[in-house]
Design an enzyme around this catalytic site. Structure first.
Site, PDB file in Angstrom:
ATOM      1  CG  LEU A 109       5.379   6.083   3.398  1.00  0.00           C
ATOM      2  CD1 LEU A 109       6.193   4.911   2.875  1.00  0.00           C
ATOM      3  CD2 LEU A 109       6.275   7.298   3.576  1.00  0.00           C
ATOM      4  CG  HIS A 110      -1.763   4.657   1.245  1.00  0.00           C
ATOM      5  ND1 HIS A 110      -2.188   5.802   0.639  1.00  0.00           N
ATOM      6  CD2 HIS A 110      -1.521   3.762   0.265  1.00  0.00           C
ATOM      7  CE1 HIS A 110      -2.215   5.614  -0.673  1.00  0.00           C
ATOM      8  NE2 HIS A 110      -1.801   4.372  -0.920  1.00  0.00           N
ATOM      9  CB  ALA A 111      -3.640   6.842   6.686  1.00  0.00           C
ATOM     10  CB  VAL A 116       2.129   8.537   6.638  1.00  0.00           C
ATOM     11  CG1 VAL A 116       2.322   9.940   7.211  1.00  0.00           C
ATOM     12  CG2 VAL A 116       2.432   8.552   5.156  1.00  0.00           C
ATOM     13  CD  GLU A 145      -0.027  -1.038   3.231  1.00  0.00           C
ATOM     14  OE1 GLU A 145      -0.053  -1.066   4.462  1.00  0.00           O
ATOM     15  OE2 GLU A 145       0.332  -2.014   2.555  1.00  0.00           O
TER      16      GLU A 145
END
Lengths: 103, 580
Positions: free
Chosen positions: A20-22, A25, A18
């Site tokens: 660097l998603h929520a 991060v 996925e």
């Protein structure tokens, strides 16, 4: 003070699917914030913009998807430790069990 | 300069500074504060961040306990953003250095980030725009709190930019300094569009992302005639539009001179022009435009509010306001047209597969008799205040009309028992908007006091076209020969039976069809108040024999295109300088 200042830099590839998603991060920002050094990150696969590694908003703007190479730079007394830990976090695909336990 | 293309609802040009209206009614105008207030603005900002982080923390913990970690993660990034020192610093520096108000500084910085997310190639990241909007709104809610400014308090003329407007917001535009509207959402036939049309100023809908592309304070041109919105126009463009804006203002002024002139044809045939309204405050607007009464009061808008069903007293109050606003002119109150796209769907336990053919309108009222009788009692109580008529919508069979009539008698008896007076001779008519009713019109004429033809639904049911479906809406046209013949037959049957007949669909307000409608014998048209001056102008320029000739010819064509072309040519001959 000045003799403890040091710089460190490391390139690491984003492995997790996925990118660097929520959540990733936030793992990154939380870990970076534990160090006193200034941390900056560049997504060298996409451009030259350097963002603050302790900023949740800026890190999301890196558009770091799977396969992108991130350049992690740190400047400060614990620069080396910071870069080592952050590179390991990204390099293991945000396997927080081996690198970092949040909250 | 940026040019955006959408769907136009009203012709004309409006130029002004943009005010962005958030979905929750926030407008964030460019505002600075005096130097001695900068510290106070910074404190508001600080408090907003603290409050928002606290709220989000609670939300995260709640979700963690009840729905698990995955759900809670959604808000972890939100908290991360709010604790992001760099973000906070960039907002603070706008306040500190430029003396911007806290709300404006917040909105500007967050809008900037939203724009950057929109430009990303990864669709998952583009979705983050919504998160950033959510965070922005949370902060703004806290900053603006109870003291937030609303549209009613605008101090200078503006262009309103929003994602969408609720019918309530749209209905109150006439009380504000809004000169033009540009929206992300909306189709030409939505309720918001209908209301914008009656408001009468230029509006462009369906622009997709205008609310994020334009910032508060940008100079914006709304070109309702060409379906365009232009942000920050260059010198030459602006100059051209200033000229066109002035020309439109001259046209409107000329039309408003018609207000006090009677609506008569050249051979002195009186044609009654009434207004269609949705909200009580519009009754007055119609009267100001020179309307002969309220031809259609769509009461279901009383239901479209967060508090839900209106009580008998609340309804009475609304009807009273409309009747007084009409100043003695006739008022036709249509009972609730609920169902289909309005109200009931979201409340029903099971969504209907085909709501336009489902439990809607009079069917819904007859299956919810308590609700229906409450409305009838409120109307009856108001019936003594003026010339009030009752109209029931979507009648298909005689049985339905008889049942509605029985419900009215029951309501009358209820009132009699408690000694409340009402007009026992109130006229009761039907809205003719189904093919079945058009075919059986002679039988209906024996039982009704009047018939009002609702062409919006009649076209839809006659031509089997959903007017809200963009893929087939090109088939939705009042020029269809089958519709024209149905209208002729209905009017003829009413005339022979001596039953009052009027027409209250959108078609009534389109000058293109005015001569045809006069020609088949209609003398009562009800439309959005904004359309009255133009239609009146046309009526005063034609004679009834001329209209009959046009109607006969229009009825001789085989296809809708021939009809439209012919009517356009004939209308242009009468109104050469107006855009038809």
């Amino acid at each position: 003070m000045t003799d403890t200042q040091s710089e460190a830099v490391r390139d690491v590839t984003v492995l997790n699917k996925e990118g660097l998603h929520a959540r990733p991060v936030m793992y990154f920002v939380d870990l970076a914030s534990k160090y006193n050094s200034k941390v900056s990150v560049t997504n060298i696969s996409r451009g030259e913009e350097k963002v603050d590694g302790k900023s949740a908003m800026e890190m999301m703007l890196l558009e770091a998807t799977q396969g992108c190479v991130l350049r992690i730079e740190a400047c400060g007394e614990d620069a080396r430790e910071a870069v080592d830990a952050l590179a390991a976090l990204v390099g293991t695909g945000f396997n927080t069990k081996t690198v970092h336990q949040p909250e | 300069m940026e040019i955006l293309r959408g769907i136009s609802v009203t012709p004309g040009v409006a130029i002004g500074e943009a005010v962005i209206l958030e979905a929750e009614d926030y407008r964030i105008p460019y505002r600075t504060v005096p130097e001695d207030q900068v510290a106070a603005e910074l404190a508001r900002l600080e408090a907003a961040f603290t409050q928002s982080i606290e709220e989000l923390g609670k939300q995260r913990d709640y979700l963690n306990t009840h729905l698990g970690r995955e759900a809670a993660n959604v808000f972890v990034w939100h908290i991360g953003v709010l604790t992001d020192e760099q973000l906070r610093k960039s907002i603070e520096s706008l306040v500190f250095e430029k003396h911007a108000a806290a709300a404006y500084a917040t909105s500007t910085v967050m809008r900037n980030y939203q724009r950057r997310f929109m430009q990303m190639s990864d669709p998952l990241l583009v979705e983050r725009v919504r998160d950033v909007q959510d965070i922005e709104r949370r902060l703004l809610r806290s900053i603006l709190g109870e003291g937030r400014e609303d549209l009613a308090h605008l101090t200078k003329p503006v262009i309103l930019i929003a994602h969408d407007l609720t019918p309530t917001q749209t209905a109150h535009l006439s009380e504000t300094k809004v000169m033009g509207v540009a929206l992300d959402a909306g189709a030409a036939t939505s309720h918001t569009a209908i209301l914008l049309r009656s408001w009468g100023r230029p509006g462009v809908l369906g622009l997709n992302d205008v609310s994020t592309r334009i910032s508060g304070g940008d100079l914006v041109v709304v070109d309702g005639s060409n379906q365009l919105v232009i942000a920050n126009p260059n010198e030459a463009t602006l100059e051209e539009y200033r000229g066109r804006e002035a020309a439109y203002i001259r046209l409107f002024d000329k039309l408003s001179e018609l207000k006090d002139l009677p609506s008569v044809t050249r051979d002195d045939q009186r044609v009654y022009l009434c207004s269609n309204i949705e909200f009580p405050n519009e009754a007055k607007v119609g009267t100001d435009k020179g309307s002969d009464g309220i031809g259609l009061y769509r009461t279901e808008f009383l239901y479209m509010r967060p508090e839900g069903a209106p009580s008998e007293d609340e309804q009475y109050e609304a009807y009273r306001q409309v009747i007084l606003g009409a100043e003695g002119r006739p008022v036709t109150i249509r009972t609730f047209d609920l169902g289909a796209d309005k109200y009931t769907q979201q409340r029903s336990y099971e969504q209907e597969r085909n709501p336009m053919l489902g439990l809607r309108s009079i069917r819904y009222s007859l299956q919810n008799l308590d609700m229906f009788k409450t409305q009838l009692r409120a109307i009856l109580r108001a019936s003594v205040l003026g010339d009030v008529r009752l109209m029931v919508p979507l009648i298909v069979s005689l049985m339905e009309f008889r049942q509605a009539k029985m419900a009215l008698h029951d309501a009358m008896e209820d009132l009699e028992e408690v000694g409340i007076s009402c007009n026992g001779k109130m006229k009761m008519g039907m809205m003719l908007e189904t093919p079945a009713a058009a075919i059986q019109v002679k039988e209906f004429c024996r039982e009704v006091d009047f018939i009002s033809i609702g062409t919006n639904d009649l076209i839809q049911y006659l031509l089997a076209v959903d007017r809200g479906n963009e893929r087939v809406s090109q088939y939705y046209t009042a020029s269809n020969p089958a519709l024209l013949r149905a209208l002729r037959d209905v009017v003829r049957a009413c005339t022979q039976a001596g039953v009052e007949c009027s027409l209250c669909g959108e078609m009534a307000g389109q000058p293109l069809y005015t001569m045809f409608l006069l020609g088949i014998g209609l003398r009562n048209l009800s439309m959005a108040p904004a359309n009255i001056p133009e239609v009146k102008k046309l009526i005063r320029l034609v004679s009834s024999t001329q209209a009959q000739r046009v109607a006969r010819r229009a009825l001789s064509f085989e296809t809708e295109r021939q009809v439209t072309n012919y009517l356009r040519d004939e209308t242009r001959k009468v109104l050469p300088e107006d855009p038809i």
